[in-house]
Design a protein around this motif. Sequence first.
Motif, short mmCIF file in Angstrom:
data_model
loop_
_atom_site.label_atom_id
_atom_site.label_comp_id
_atom_site.label_asym_id
_atom_site.label_seq_id
_atom_site.Cartn_x
_atom_site.Cartn_y
_atom_site.Cartn_z
N LEU A 49 0.73 -1.11 0.46
CA LEU A 49 -0.04 0.28 -0.02
C LEU A 49 0.38 1.48 -0.11
O LEU A 49 0.12 2.35 -1.00
N ALA A 50 2.07 1.31 0.73
CA ALA A 50 2.92 2.43 0.65
C ALA A 50 3.48 2.92 -1.10
O ALA A 50 3.63 3.99 -1.20
N CYS A 51 3.68 1.53 -1.10
CA CYS A 51 4.54 1.76 -2.81
C CYS A 51 2.79 2.43 -3.32
O CYS A 51 3.38 3.52 -4.31
N ALA A 52 1.65 1.85 -3.72
CA ALA A 52 0.68 2.80 -4.08
C ALA A 52 0.45 4.21 -3.71
O ALA A 52 0.29 5.31 -4.40
N ALA A 53 0.43 4.72 -2.76
CA ALA A 53 0.04 5.96 -2.25
C ALA A 53 1.49 6.82 -2.23
O ALA A 53 0.65 7.74 -3.05
N LEU A 54 2.87 6.24 -2.60
CA LEU A 54 3.70 7.18 -2.94
C LEU A 54 4.43 7.15 -4.40
O LEU A 54 5.33 7.80 -4.53
N VAL A 107 3.42 -0.53 14.24
CA VAL A 107 2.77 0.97 15.06
C VAL A 107 3.07 1.91 15.09
O VAL A 107 2.77 2.87 16.02
N ARG A 108 3.61 2.50 14.23
CA ARG A 108 4.25 3.89 14.44
C ARG A 108 3.33 4.08 13.16
O ARG A 108 2.84 3.69 12.29
N PRO A 109 3.44 5.83 13.36
CA PRO A 109 2.88 6.79 12.27
C PRO A 109 3.39 5.71 10.74
O PRO A 109 4.24 5.08 10.14
N TRP A 110 3.02 5.23 9.66
CA TRP A 110 3.24 4.70 8.44
C TRP A 110 3.49 5.77 7.41
O TRP A 110 5.07 5.01 6.81
N GLY A 111 3.43 6.97 7.47
CA GLY A 111 4.33 8.03 6.65
C GLY A 111 3.43 8.55 5.68
O GLY A 111 4.17 9.14 4.40
N PHE A 112 2.42 7.85 5.42
CA PHE A 112 1.90 8.20 4.30
C PHE A 112 0.11 8.45 4.35
O PHE A 112 0.05 7.23 5.33
N PRO A 113 -0.68 8.47 3.72
CA PRO A 113 -1.86 8.84 4.16
C PRO A 113 -2.65 7.69 3.27
O PRO A 113 -2.01 7.53 1.20
N LEU A 114 -3.67 6.27 3.39
CA LEU A 114 -3.75 5.31 2.76
C LEU A 114 -5.23 6.45 1.54
O LEU A 114 -5.42 6.03 0.33
N ALA A 115 -5.31 7.78 1.69
CA ALA A 115 -6.59 8.26 1.33
C ALA A 115 -5.82 8.59 -0.29
O ALA A 115 -5.86 8.89 -1.64
N ALA A 116 -4.40 8.38 -0.56
CA ALA A 116 -3.17 8.79 -1.44
C ALA A 116 -3.53 7.47 -2.28
O ALA A 116 -3.12 7.94 -3.45
N VAL A 117 -4.10 6.53 -1.79
CA VAL A 117 -3.96 4.82 -3.36
C VAL A 117 -4.82 5.87 -3.86
O VAL A 117 -6.36 5.72 -3.54
N THR A 118 -4.92 5.76 -5.67
CA THR A 118 -5.68 5.99 -6.43
C THR A 118 -5.58 4.51 -7.48
O THR A 118 -6.58 4.21 -8.50
N ALA A 119 -4.72 3.96 -7.21
CA ALA A 119 -4.55 2.35 -8.65
C ALA A 119 -5.94 1.32 -7.40
O ALA A 119 -6.27 1.86 -6.19
N PRO A 120 -6.45 0.76 -8.50
CA PRO A 120 -7.64 -0.25 -7.96
C PRO A 120 -6.60 -1.39 -6.90
O PRO A 120 -5.40 -1.70 -6.44
N VAL A 121 -7.41 -1.38 -5.94
CA VAL A 121 -7.36 -2.63 -4.49
C VAL A 121 -7.62 -3.35 -4.36
O VAL A 121 -9.55 -3.40 -4.14
N LEU A 122 -7.26 -4.42 -4.31
CA LEU A 122 -8.22 -5.84 -3.23
C LEU A 122 -7.92 -5.89 -1.94
O LEU A 122 -6.47 -6.00 -2.36
N LEU A 123 -8.13 -6.45 -1.29
CA LEU A 123 -7.97 -6.41 0.33
C LEU A 123 -8.98 -7.93 0.19
O LEU A 123 -9.98 -8.11 -0.04
N MET A 124 -7.93 -8.81 0.44
CA MET A 124 -8.55 -10.47 0.88
C MET A 124 -8.01 -10.93 2.40
O MET A 124 -6.77 -10.72 2.36
N HIS A 125 -8.84 -11.01 3.34
CA HIS A 125 -9.06 -11.95 4.22
C HIS A 125 -9.42 -12.98 4.68
O HIS A 125 -10.57 -12.92 4.41
#
Length: 278
Positions: free
Chosen positions: A105-110, A208-226
């Motif tokens: 997700l960091a790669c997608a955001a940044l 557990v620290r701030p990740w360093g980017f906002p998730l809202a910056a992700v604009t690519a299609p995302v699949l979350l699987m769990h």
Amino acid sequence: MGEEIDIRLDDGRTLHAYDTGQGDLVVLWHHGTPNTGQPPSPLFDVSEPLGIRWIAYDRPGYGGSTPRPDRSVASAAGDAAAVADALGFPRFAVMGHSGGGPHALACAALLPDRVTAVVSIAALSPYTADSDYFDGMADGGVASLRAALDGRAAKEAHAARPGGGADIGFNPADWTALDTDWSWFQQVVAAGVARGPAPLVDDDLAYVRPWGFPLAAVTAPVLLMHGAADRMVPSVHATRLAAALPGATVRVVASEGHITVMRHAHTALHWLRSEATP
């Protein structure tokens, strides 16, 4: 299995990288904690007909990559870009399992102009003090992350203690998978801990620290699987991520745990093939 190469970075560090060398859809694999970066060979039978070419690297401190203490989740974007540049890929999709999910997700955001689609499987969400963060998590996982919340010294002391049979959250089917169709995990975990717990410590501190980017910056299609039965990283984390990624596709798979959810990863590869932009 492709090629392994060492990439020298401008800051003097080395990243040990992997390239399966086939396929027109490049997918950068982000490994879990503690693993090394070998691409997921149990998925090769599916990925090869789909034209997927895996690239990957050992996160700093793992395998052949230089340690980088106190790295953030966000730092993965720069390392991933360096690997893709060295291998000659201006655009790529990303996929991560467990601890690899936040780094994907960091790669997608940044790297929004480079990342074409994202798959995050069984991933943690950013830490907050909300009461649901640890809901359903096995005692071993709670203790590990709470030690990280107390800082480096506490996390190092926790990592130095023998496991002692602590419940880490695998269900019986997970253990069976580790001995059968997903025994590949045994190999990458063994390689991931071969140099000691330091990179695991760095991973957990980053989660557990701030990740360093906002998730809202992700604009690519995302699949979350769990997996709905995951107790290592409970599926509430997929719900939390989805709340911050309102355009994401969410698939919570009934009865599956942290490892057995990977038995459904072939559907994620088909999704990548359909969603990744050229």
